[in-house]
Design a protein around this motif. Structure first.
Motif, PDB file in Angstrom:
ATOM      1  N   LEU A   1       0.911  -1.565  -0.491  1.00  0.00           N
ATOM      2  CA  LEU A   1       0.248  -0.053   0.036  1.00  0.00           C
ATOM      3  C   LEU A   1       0.569   1.546  -0.511  1.00  0.00           C
ATOM      4  O   LEU A   1       0.356   1.986  -0.980  1.00  0.00           O
ATOM      5  N   LEU A   2       2.058   1.030   1.019  1.00  0.00           N
ATOM      6  CA  LEU A   2       2.598   2.307   0.269  1.00  0.00           C
ATOM      7  C   LEU A   2       3.762   2.311  -0.615  1.00  0.00           C
ATOM      8  O   LEU A   2       4.109   3.614  -0.761  1.00  0.00           O
ATOM      9  N   ASP A   3       4.030   1.577  -0.995  1.00  0.00           N
ATOM     10  CA  ASP A   3       4.387   1.668  -2.543  1.00  0.00           C
ATOM     11  C   ASP A   3       5.990   2.521  -2.426  1.00  0.00           C
ATOM     12  O   ASP A   3       5.359   3.472  -3.522  1.00  0.00           O
ATOM     13  N   GLY A   4       6.440   2.558  -1.563  1.00  0.00           N
ATOM     14  CA  GLY A   4       7.882   3.053  -1.577  1.00  0.00           C
ATOM     15  C   GLY A   4       7.479   4.472  -0.283  1.00  0.00           C
ATOM     16  O   GLY A   4       9.067   5.557  -0.681  1.00  0.00           O
ATOM     17  N   GLN A   5       6.229   5.481  -0.082  1.00  0.00           N
ATOM     18  CA  GLN A   5       6.108   6.575   0.127  1.00  0.00           C
ATOM     19  C   GLN A   5       6.745   6.315   1.889  1.00  0.00           C
ATOM     20  O   GLN A   5       6.635   5.518   2.081  1.00  0.00           O
ATOM     21  N   ASP A   6       6.948   7.389   1.780  1.00  0.00           N
ATOM     22  CA  ASP A   6       7.844   7.296   3.213  1.00  0.00           C
ATOM     23  C   ASP A   6       6.068   7.734   4.097  1.00  0.00           C
ATOM     24  O   ASP A   6       5.595   7.904   4.431  1.00  0.00           O
ATOM     25  N   PRO A   7       6.687   6.788   5.471  1.00  0.00           N
ATOM     26  CA  PRO A   7       5.367   6.564   6.415  1.00  0.00           C
ATOM     27  C   PRO A   7       5.035   7.404   7.414  1.00  0.00           C
ATOM     28  O   PRO A   7       4.296   7.764   7.235  1.00  0.00           O
ATOM     29  N   GLU A   8       6.126   8.186   7.442  1.00  0.00           N
ATOM     30  CA  GLU A   8       5.653   9.636   7.871  1.00  0.00           C
ATOM     31  C   GLU A   8       4.507  10.501   7.511  1.00  0.00           C
ATOM     32  O   GLU A   8       3.689  10.500   8.081  1.00  0.00           O
ATOM     33  N   GLU A   9       5.186  10.274   5.986  1.00  0.00           N
ATOM     34  CA  GLU A   9       4.490  11.415   5.140  1.00  0.00           C
ATOM     35  C   GLU A   9       3.016  10.694   4.751  1.00  0.00           C
ATOM     36  O   GLU A   9       2.220  11.444   5.114  1.00  0.00           O
ATOM     37  N   ALA A  10       3.156   9.100   4.789  1.00  0.00           N
ATOM     38  CA  ALA A  10       1.534   8.595   4.304  1.00  0.00           C
ATOM     39  C   ALA A  10       0.722   8.780   5.569  1.00  0.00           C
ATOM     40  O   ALA A  10      -0.123   8.953   5.783  1.00  0.00           O
ATOM     41  N   PHE A  11       1.290   8.857   6.781  1.00  0.00           N
ATOM     42  CA  PHE A  11       0.979   8.851   8.622  1.00  0.00           C
ATOM     43  C   PHE A  11      -0.397  10.235   8.640  1.00  0.00           C
ATOM     44  O   PHE A  11      -1.377  10.104   8.513  1.00  0.00           O
ATOM     45  N   ARG A  12       0.980  11.004   8.119  1.00  0.00           N
ATOM     46  CA  ARG A  12       0.915  12.016   7.529  1.00  0.00           C
ATOM     47  C   ARG A  12      -0.614  12.651   7.266  1.00  0.00           C
ATOM     48  O   ARG A  12      -1.543  13.303   6.948  1.00  0.00           O
ATOM     49  N   ALA A  13      -0.104  11.978   5.680  1.00  0.00           N
ATOM     50  CA  ALA A  13      -2.125  12.025   4.751  1.00  0.00           C
ATOM     51  C   ALA A  13      -3.341  11.585   4.768  1.00  0.00           C
ATOM     52  O   ALA A  13      -3.881  11.431   4.644  1.00  0.00           O
ATOM     53  N   LEU A  14      -3.365   9.994   6.148  1.00  0.00           N
ATOM     54  CA  LEU A  14      -3.580   9.473   6.456  1.00  0.00           C
ATOM     55  C   LEU A  14      -4.602  10.063   7.276  1.00  0.00           C
ATOM     56  O   LEU A  14      -6.172  10.261   7.352  1.00  0.00           O
ATOM     57  N   THR A  15      -4.094  10.867   8.542  1.00  0.00           N
ATOM     58  CA  THR A  15      -4.631  11.416   9.329  1.00  0.00           C
ATOM     59  C   THR A  15      -6.222  13.062   8.400  1.00  0.00           C
ATOM     60  O   THR A  15      -6.294  12.837   9.558  1.00  0.00           O
ATOM     61  N   GLY A  16      -5.231  13.671   7.879  1.00  0.00           N
ATOM     62  CA  GLY A  16      -5.747  14.910   7.500  1.00  0.00           C
ATOM     63  C   GLY A  16      -6.434  16.009   8.371  1.00  0.00           C
ATOM     64  O   GLY A  16      -5.183  15.728   8.983  1.00  0.00           O
ATOM     65  N   ASP A  17      -7.511  15.722   8.434  1.00  0.00           N
ATOM     66  CA  ASP A  17      -7.851  17.188   9.333  1.00  0.00           C
ATOM     67  C   ASP A  17      -8.265  15.871  10.928  1.00  0.00           C
ATOM     68  O   ASP A  17      -8.511  17.125  11.555  1.00  0.00           O
ATOM     69  N   MET A  18      -8.114  15.128  10.630  1.00  0.00           N
ATOM     70  CA  MET A  18      -8.481  14.237  11.658  1.00  0.00           C
ATOM     71  C   MET A  18      -7.879  15.158  13.318  1.00  0.00           C
ATOM     72  O   MET A  18      -8.192  15.304  13.981  1.00  0.00           O
ATOM     73  N   PHE A  19      -6.597  15.310  13.312  1.00  0.00           N
ATOM     74  CA  PHE A  19      -6.394  15.474  14.660  1.00  0.00           C
ATOM     75  C   PHE A  19      -6.292  16.922  14.927  1.00  0.00           C
ATOM     76  O   PHE A  19      -5.298  17.897  15.161  1.00  0.00           O
ATOM     77  N   ARG A  20      -6.851  17.891  14.226  1.00  0.00           N
ATOM     78  CA  ARG A  20      -7.272  19.079  14.113  1.00  0.00           C
ATOM     79  C   ARG A  20      -8.027  19.668  15.688  1.00  0.00           C
ATOM     80  O   ARG A  20      -8.712  18.685  16.404  1.00  0.00           O
ATOM     81  N   PRO A  21      -7.557  20.667  16.635  1.00  0.00           N
ATOM     82  CA  PRO A  21      -8.084  21.078  18.030  1.00  0.00           C
ATOM     83  C   PRO A  21      -9.763  21.549  17.589  1.00  0.00           C
ATOM     84  O   PRO A  21      -9.395  21.902  16.675  1.00  0.00           O
ATOM     85  N   ALA A  22     -10.699  20.764  18.376  1.00  0.00           N
ATOM     86  CA  ALA A  22     -11.968  21.377  18.015  1.00  0.00           C
ATOM     87  C   ALA A  22     -11.782  22.827  18.125  1.00  0.00           C
ATOM     88  O   ALA A  22     -11.235  23.985  18.137  1.00  0.00           O
ATOM     89  N   GLY A  23     -12.835  23.051  16.990  1.00  0.00           N
ATOM     90  CA  GLY A  23     -12.753  24.932  16.781  1.00  0.00           C
ATOM     91  C   GLY A  23     -12.142  25.199  15.370  1.00  0.00           C
ATOM     92  O   GLY A  23     -12.368  26.526  14.948  1.00  0.00           O
ATOM     93  N   ASP A  24     -10.928  24.170  14.956  1.00  0.00           N
ATOM     94  CA  ASP A  24      -9.789  25.184  14.363  1.00  0.00           C
ATOM     95  C   ASP A  24     -10.279  24.917  13.002  1.00  0.00           C
ATOM     96  O   ASP A  24      -9.857  23.203  12.658  1.00  0.00           O
ATOM     97  N   SER A  25     -10.423  25.543  12.185  1.00  0.00           N
ATOM     98  CA  SER A  25     -10.333  25.048  10.948  1.00  0.00           C
ATOM     99  C   SER A  25      -9.395  24.771  10.268  1.00  0.00           C
ATOM    100  O   SER A  25      -9.689  24.635   8.731  1.00  0.00           O
ATOM    101  N   ALA A  26      -7.900  25.532  10.734  1.00  0.00           N
ATOM    102  CA  ALA A  26      -7.160  24.844  10.146  1.00  0.00           C
ATOM    103  C   ALA A  26      -6.506  23.364  10.075  1.00  0.00           C
ATOM    104  O   ALA A  26      -6.612  23.129  10.804  1.00  0.00           O
ATOM    105  N   THR A  27      -5.460  23.375   9.179  1.00  0.00           N
ATOM    106  CA  THR A  27      -5.196  22.287   9.236  1.00  0.00           C
ATOM    107  C   THR A  27      -4.158  21.978  10.483  1.00  0.00           C
ATOM    108  O   THR A  27      -2.996  22.998  10.642  1.00  0.00           O
ATOM    109  N   GLY A  28      -3.998  20.950  11.164  1.00  0.00           N
ATOM    110  CA  GLY A  28      -3.534  20.801  12.237  1.00  0.00           C
ATOM    111  C   GLY A  28      -1.967  20.789  11.155  1.00  0.00           C
ATOM    112  O   GLY A  28      -0.527  19.873  11.815  1.00  0.00           O
TER     113      GLY A  28
END
Length: 189
Positions: free
Chosen positions: A162-189
């Motif tokens: 699935l990663l197909d050579g992609q950096d795992p840290e960057e893949a995790f960042r992409a996977l989590t998307g907006d998930m880890f934003r503080p409540a009420g924050d509309s900017a990307t964390g």
């Protein structure tokens, strides 16, 4: 001087045994660990590991305690939940043997004071990331579950295709998307 006598005067015997144990765990898993085998591998007397760690559970508890210290150091001062997740994945990649042992309570001495203190220092970060989701504890559990699951799948090579050579840290960042934003924050964390 005999080989047994030389082994007895090892420079840093506990570190040598821990290093040998980490090598075994990284390649064969914690089930492959035996104190006698580690003594042979570290070039020390067969009684030396038991003298320093007591038994297998004592050795694994020392590894887990060290792992929590390394994880805390990897987390550093960040208070961004997504960055904590990325750093968690980074820790798992850099310290796979510690990672395999730390979250296996059946392998450890559950009431070991050093383990409890190291674990609590790491867990105290959930207070620092309060403000995520409606319930900070639920938000922290969700983030930890995501990072731990990703790291576990990564280390067991279930993400290789699935990663197909992609950096795992960057893949995790992409996977989590907006998930880890503080409540009420509309900017990307």
């Amino acid at each position: 001087m005999t080989a047994e006598r030389a082994a007895y005067h090892h420079g840093d015997l506990p570190r040598a045994v821990l290093t040998a144990a980490l090598d075994v765990i990284a390649t064969e898993g914690p089930a492959a660990l035996s104190l006698r085998g580690l003594a042979r591998r570290a070039g020390v007397s067969h009684a030396a590991p038991a003298h320093h760690f007591g038994d297998r559970a004592g050795l694994l508890t020392a590894i887990a305690t060290e792992g929590y210290g390394l994880l805390s150091a990897t987390f550093g001062e960040t208070r961004n939940l997504r960055d904590l997740g990325v750093r968690y994945v980074r820790f798992a990649i850099a310290h796979p043997a510690h990672f395999q042992v730390m979250f296996r309570p059946e392998l450890l001495r559950p009431n070991d004071p050093e383990l409890l203190a190291a674990r609590e220092r790491t867990r105290s970060l959930r207070v620092a990331v309060a403000g995520y989701a409606d319930d900070p504890a639920v938000g922290f559990m969700a983030a930890w579950s995501m990072a731990h699951g990703f790291a576990s799948l990564l280390l067991s090579h279930n993400l290789d295709g699935l990663l197909d050579g992609q950096d795992p840290e960057e893949a995790f960042r992409a996977l989590t998307g907006d998930m880890f934003r503080p409540a009420g924050d509309s900017a990307t964390g």
